[in-house]
Design a protein around this motif. Structure first.
Motif, PDB file in Angstrom:
ATOM      1  N   ARG A   1      -0.114   1.030  -2.875  1.00 14.20           N
ATOM      2  CA  ARG A   1       0.074   2.387  -2.321  1.00 14.20           C
ATOM      3  C   ARG A   1      -1.161   3.260  -2.489  1.00 14.20           C
ATOM      4  O   ARG A   1      -1.974   3.036  -3.375  1.00 14.20           O
ATOM      5  N   ARG A   2      -1.225   4.265  -1.666  1.00 21.97           N
ATOM      6  CA  ARG A   2      -2.302   5.265  -1.816  1.00 21.97           C
ATOM      7  C   ARG A   2      -1.643   6.564  -2.249  1.00 21.97           C
ATOM      8  O   ARG A   2      -0.434   6.713  -2.173  1.00 21.97           O
ATOM      9  N   ASP A   3      -2.414   7.488  -2.734  1.00 25.37           N
ATOM     10  CA  ASP A   3      -1.916   8.804  -3.144  1.00 25.37           C
ATOM     11  C   ASP A   3      -0.750   8.668  -4.139  1.00 25.37           C
ATOM     12  O   ASP A   3       0.343   9.176  -3.915  1.00 25.37           O
TER      13      ASP A   3
ATOM     14  N   ARG B   1      -7.476   3.820 -11.671  1.00 30.27           N
ATOM     15  CA  ARG B   1      -6.950   3.326 -10.390  1.00 30.27           C
ATOM     16  C   ARG B   1      -7.082   4.376  -9.290  1.00 30.27           C
ATOM     17  O   ARG B   1      -6.742   4.132  -8.142  1.00 30.27           O
ATOM     18  N   GLY B   2      -7.499   5.568  -9.685  1.00 25.46           N
ATOM     19  CA  GLY B   2      -7.609   6.650  -8.706  1.00 25.46           C
ATOM     20  C   GLY B   2      -6.291   7.390  -8.536  1.00 25.46           C
ATOM     21  O   GLY B   2      -6.130   8.189  -7.606  1.00 25.46           O
ATOM     22  N   TRP B   3      -5.316   7.123  -9.417  1.00 26.88           N
ATOM     23  CA  TRP B   3      -4.028   7.775  -9.309  1.00 26.88           C
ATOM     24  C   TRP B   3      -4.053   9.152  -9.977  1.00 26.88           C
ATOM     25  O   TRP B   3      -4.817   9.394 -10.917  1.00 26.88           O
TER      26      TRP B   3
END
Ligand SMILES: NC(=O)c1ccc[n+]([C@@H]2O[C@H](COP(=O)([O-])OP(=O)(O)OC[C@H]3O[C@@H](n4cnc5c(N)ncnc54)[C@H](O)[C@@H]3O)[C@@H](O)[C@H]2O)c1
Length: 436
Positions: free
Chosen positions: A311-313, A345-347
């Motif tokens: 998933r993104r965002d 993870r960029g989360w």
């Protein structure tokens, strides 16, 4: 007895307050000016139960002036930190500096080492630094979150030194050994007197490391067992219940989790491993325990990635930052290490811990520290439980009402999977739901 305590951390402050409560005349030497200021204002720097009551009731003198702290002291207790070096050995620089100050500024008497130190440290200090005094090893076993209760109602008191020092140690701890101290708020003496285990300095030093290493081993064992149970389709909660009911195993330290942390277990297990290795002995069980603990967090991160990786965002509500419930201490906390892995993870990560008010310095800047649980959970795709605060399991329905998606990752075996399902969450965790 007139006592000076060096270091006003968990062990130093708890010792000073407890001894003062027993009627000893106690002074504290602390090098951190902020901590000295807080203690003089009777502010509790540790967030420990009963510390505020004892600070208000005592006439503890806290100073950063060694001559003021040591004036007239018959006994000096050292409780400074012994963190780990890069190689895993204990860093004794604070202890050595404190003992140099004692040799210089205190009159000869008894020096009690309360810090956790490698075997042979007290002998070395006796021989090389404190030859005019008698050095006693007196390791402490208190738990954070229960520091005062554990000081006053310990399982045992351990001390090692020359035989002539034993009477003094017995006098120091008499109302604790006899459980005859005056109650502190709701904390009353127990009915059973406590044992003083009197030994030589080297045995006392090893016994302290042994206790922490054994507890870490128990935790790693049960973590490993939970991982095996997940592959065999067994219910780890039932397996643990069986273990718990065996008095030879004991009830404590059987909750699987993200791995152990805190200011003691990581450094003490590594220091004991290094100590053995330096003497040519490969303590391979302990090495495996340390390695297991490193891998445990990886497994949990993989579990989260398995569900959210594509998933993104992604928005995560991270519940818990302290290394365990009941304390604000985030040193070597797996929850903080987990926060780091999640932001990598960029989360987006919003964290809440009921005890943590000041941002831990290791917490990545990208993590938002929230004032309440609802704020952390608002719009989250997943709830991630990282510290076992009971309050996190209390109102799952209210949490689900504010989250965006229905994932709940339980890193502490805290939530009953049935309760999670009833609140509308899909449950994942170290102790997965197994229903046959
Ligand atoms: N925290 C625990 O739960 C616990 C339990 C049992 C044993 N221990 C052991 O006790 C020791 C102390 O641990 P802690 O958690 O209380 O440490 P801490 O880091 O909370 O406190 C140490 C204090 O000593 C002060 N200090 C350091 N050098 C000093 C000096 N030369 N003069 C004056 N003050 C000085 C520091 O400023 C700090 O306030 C360690 O060896 C630890 O392993 C800790």
């Amino acid at each position: 007895m007139r006592i000076a305590v060096v270091g006003a951390g968990y062990v130093g402050l708890a010792s000073a307050l407890a001894w003062s409560h027993l009627g000893h005349d106690v002074r504290v030497l602390e090098r951190d000016a902020r901590r000295v200021g807080a203690l003089r204002r009777h502010d509790d720097p540790l967030g420990e139960p009963l510390v505020p009551e004892l600070l208000d009731a005592s006439d503890l003198l806290v100073t950063s002036d060694a001559s003021e702290a040591f004036a007239r002291a018959d006994m000096v207790a050292v409780a400074v930190g012994t963190p780990q070096t890069h190689g895993g050995r204990a860093d004794l620089s604070a202890l050595d500096a404190a003992c140099a100050t004692i040799a210089q500024a205190a009159r000869p008497g008894t020096v009690v080492v309360r810090s956790t130190v490698p075997v042979g440290t007290a002998d070395r200090l006796q021989r090389d630094v404190l030859h005019r005094s008698a050095v006693v090893s007196n390791p402490e076993f208190l738990r954070e979150g229960r520091a005062i209760a554990d000081m006053l109602r310990p399982d045992r008191v351990l001390a090692g030194g020359e035989g002539g020092q034993r009477d003094l140690i017995e006098a120091l701890y008499a109302p604790i050994l006899g459980q005859s101290f005056t109650p502190v708020a709701e904390l009353r003496p127990d009915l059973t007197p406590r044992a003083l285990v009197w030994t030589d300095r080297r045995s006392a030093e090893l016994a302290k490391y042994a206790a922490n290493a054994f507890l870490a081993t128990k935790l790693s064992f049960v973590n490993e067992l939970a991982n095996v149970a997940a592959t065999t389709g067994s219910d780890i909660r039932a397996v643990i219940e069986v273990l718990r009911l065996d008095p030879r195993i004991g009830e404590a330290f059987l909750r699987p989790g993200l791995g152990w942390g805190g200011s003691c277990f990581p450094k003490d297990t590594r220091a004991l491993e290094a100590l053995a290795m330096d003497r040519g002995y490969d303590f391979n069980i302990l090495r495996a325990v340390i390695e297991q603990n490193r891998r445990q967090l990886d497994r949990f991160v993989a579990l989260i990635e398995g569900e959210l990786g594509a998933r993104r965002d992604v928005r995560i509500a991270l519940l818990g930052l302290a290394f365990k419930s009941g304390t604000a201490d985030c040193r070597e906390s797996p929850a903080v290490a987990l926060a780091q892995r999640l932001v990598e993870r960029g989360w987006s990560v919003r964290a809440y811990d009921p005890a943590v008010r000041e941002r831990p310095c290791e917490l990545p800047a990208a993590v938002a520290l929230c004032d309440d649980i609802r704020d952390a959970a608002l719009g989250a795709d997943a709830i991630v439980i990282a510290t076992e605060w009971e309050a996190f399991a209390r109102d799952l329905t209210a949490l689900r009402e504010v989250t965006r998606d229905d994932l709940l990752f339980d890193g502490r075996c805290l939530v009953d999977p049935g309760d999670a399902a009833a609140a509308g969450f899909r449950y994942f965790g170290i102790c997965p739901a197994t229903r046959h």
